[in-house]
Design an enzyme around this catalytic site. Structure first.
Site, PDB file in Angstrom:
ATOM      1  CB  CYS A 126      -0.980  -0.026   1.167  1.00  0.00           C
ATOM      2  SG  CYS A 126      -2.173  -1.378   0.965  1.00  0.00           S
ATOM      3  CE  LYS A 192      -8.095  -2.839   3.449  1.00  0.00           C
ATOM      4  NZ  LYS A 192      -7.623  -2.116   2.263  1.00  0.00           N
ATOM      5  NE  ARG A 202      -5.292  -8.322  -0.850  1.00  0.00           N
ATOM      6  CZ  ARG A 202      -4.717  -8.684   0.282  1.00  0.00           C
ATOM      7  NH1 ARG A 202      -3.915  -9.738   0.307  1.00  0.00           N
ATOM      8  NH2 ARG A 202      -4.939  -8.003   1.380  1.00  0.00           N
ATOM      9  NE  ARG A 214      -3.104  -5.382   0.880  1.00  0.00           N
ATOM     10  CZ  ARG A 214      -2.390  -5.287  -0.255  1.00  0.00           C
ATOM     11  NH1 ARG A 214      -1.126  -4.948  -0.195  1.00  0.00           N
ATOM     12  NH2 ARG A 214      -2.957  -5.547  -1.406  1.00  0.00           N
ATOM     13  CD  GLU A 230      -5.800   2.125  13.616  1.00  0.00           C
ATOM     14  OE1 GLU A 230      -6.075   3.240  13.154  1.00  0.00           O
ATOM     15  OE2 GLU A 230      -4.722   1.552  13.403  1.00  0.00           O
ATOM     16  CE  LYS A 245     -11.915  -2.984   2.098  1.00  0.00           C
ATOM     17  NZ  LYS A 245     -11.509  -1.817   1.319  1.00  0.00           N
TER      18      LYS A 245
HETATM   19  C1  PBG Z   1      -6.863  -1.679  -0.797  1.00  0.00           C
HETATM   20  C2  PBG Z   1      -8.220  -2.252  -0.815  1.00  0.00           C
HETATM   21  C3  PBG Z   1      -8.541  -3.596  -0.722  1.00  0.00           C
HETATM   22  C4  PBG Z   1      -9.917  -3.678  -0.779  1.00  0.00           C
HETATM   23  C5  PBG Z   1     -10.392  -2.400  -0.920  1.00  0.00           C
HETATM   24  N1  PBG Z   1      -9.326  -1.510  -0.912  1.00  0.00           N
HETATM   25  C6  PBG Z   1      -7.724  -4.793  -0.692  1.00  0.00           C
HETATM   26  C7  PBG Z   1      -6.626  -5.014   0.211  1.00  0.00           C
HETATM   27  O1  PBG Z   1      -6.443  -4.369   1.235  1.00  0.00           O
HETATM   28  O2  PBG Z   1      -5.881  -5.917  -0.141  1.00  0.00           O
HETATM   29  C8  PBG Z   1     -10.724  -4.930  -0.716  1.00  0.00           C
HETATM   30  C9  PBG Z   1     -12.127  -4.813  -1.133  1.00  0.00           C
HETATM   31  C10 PBG Z   1     -12.790  -6.104  -1.402  1.00  0.00           C
HETATM   32  O3  PBG Z   1     -12.261  -7.190  -1.118  1.00  0.00           O
HETATM   33  O4  PBG Z   1     -13.909  -6.051  -1.931  1.00  0.00           O
HETATM   34  N2  PBG Z   1      -6.755  -0.561  -1.568  1.00  0.00           N
END
Ligand code: PBG
Length: 320
Positions: A126, A192, A202, A214, A230, A245
């Site tokens: 990221c 997240k 991905r 990650r 957070e 998420k």
């Molecule tokens: C990272 C991001 C991810 C998702 C949204 N923004 C993937 C990750 O962190 O690897 C996942 C969304 C999904 O699975 O629908 N920019």
């Protein structure tokens, strides 16, 4: 005798006492936009979801708007990637073009853009890596700021940082304000998690980390208190709304956040959750309409105000 079944006897009575119902105005449809036409194809693990060209994304937005979906979240798939993700802050980049296209066609559509570097870096992390192979927090924030400004210049309504760097909300807010973008909102991915449920995304976005994972920046799935910490920091730093998420495996976090904070709470019903349901529905193992309806009401019942979901369009087509 007290008989709770009296209030379940007919559809009309059940409707009267129904406590929660998702509304089309709460739903956000994610849209994948590819810079190269040859990348604008269906996503096999996400039946019904495709990568669009810029023009295709604008056409999709028109269809959504006609169904009552007034918010979209954009994800870009650039033509080129490098170690710094520099195609992300290109003012002519694929997301910037799509923002302009949708706002020109549909000024009333709320356009949100995911703000992260992982689709734009060749290593799939990221942000840029330091000499220890870790994502460099401060350099990542510099890049996020540059990109956020180009999105805001293009007319985005909401930026949604999904990188999980420390201190990024304050830095992005400050940079947007300094540039006069005081009306651009930040919907931060406050909690997240480092989740297996991002797998299909991905594939769709070509953002699988080439080395490692990650876990050094996304959250550890067993933690609740850390999520609240957070989120508290993000609100202090100026976040307008906060997202949790993934969704279904983390409804307890949605509820805890709802109870603890007064800002709007969003939930992201991620790609793996969509893929699981679609696979079972395709096999005839689940009644699709009912399973999707039950899923979306679960988010609202858990306390979410905003639901980002790949099911938004089909739900609106049935209920909107
Ligand atoms: C990272 C991001 C991810 C998702 C949204 N923004 C993937 C990750 O962190 O690897 C996942 C969304 C999904 O699975 O629908 N920019």
């Amino acid at each position: 005798m007290i008989r709770p079944r009296r209030l379940r006897r007919t559809a009309a009575i059940r409707g009267l006492v129904r406590e929660h119902r998702p509304h089309v105005e709460q739903l956000v449809q994610p849209i994948f936009v590819a810079e190269r036409a040859e990348d604008a194809v269906a996503i096999t693990s996400m039946p019904g979801i495709a990568r669009h060209t810029v023009e295709g994304a604008v056409a999709e937005a028109r269809e959504l708007f006609a169904l009552g979906i007034k918010s979209v979240m954009l994800f870009g798939i650039p033509a080129s990637k490098d170690a710094e993700g520099s195609s992300n802050y290109d003012p002519q980049g694929v997301v910037q073009q799509t923002i302009r296209g949708i706002k020109a066609a549909l000024p009333e559509m709320a356009v949100m853009a995911d703000l992260c570097n992982c689709e734009y870096t060749d290593h799939g992390h990221c942000g840029p890596l330091n000499e220890r192979g870790e994502v460099d927090n401060e350099r990542t924030i510099e890049l996020l700021i540059r990109t956020a400004i180009t999105y805001a210049d293009a007319g985005v309504d909401v930026v949604a940082p999904s990188d999980m760097m420390d201190g990024r909300v304050e830095a992005i807010r400050h940079a947007l304000d300094a540039r006069g973008h005081t009306g651009t909102a930040i919907l931060v991915h406050g909690a997240k998690y480092a989740s297996a449920f991002y797998g299909p995304f991905r594939e769709a976005a070509g953002s699988t980390p080439q080395t490692g994972d990650r876990r050094g920046y996304q959250m550890d799935p067993p933690n609740v208190r850390e999520a609240l910490r957070e989120i508290a920091l993000d609100i202090e730093e100026g976040a307008d709304a906060v997202m949790i998420k993934p969704g279904l495996p983390y409804l307890d976090i949605v509820r805890a956040a709802r109870d603890a904070f007064d800002v709007p709470i969003a939930v992201y019903n991620v790609s793996g959750e969509y893929a699981m349901l679609k696979a079972a529905i395709a096999n005839g193992w689940l009644d699709g309409d009912r399973a999707v309806d039950e899923t979306l009401v679960a988010f609202v019942r858990a306390g979410a105000d905003i639901v980002v979901t790949y099911f938004a369009k089909e739900w609106a087509a049935r209920h909107g």
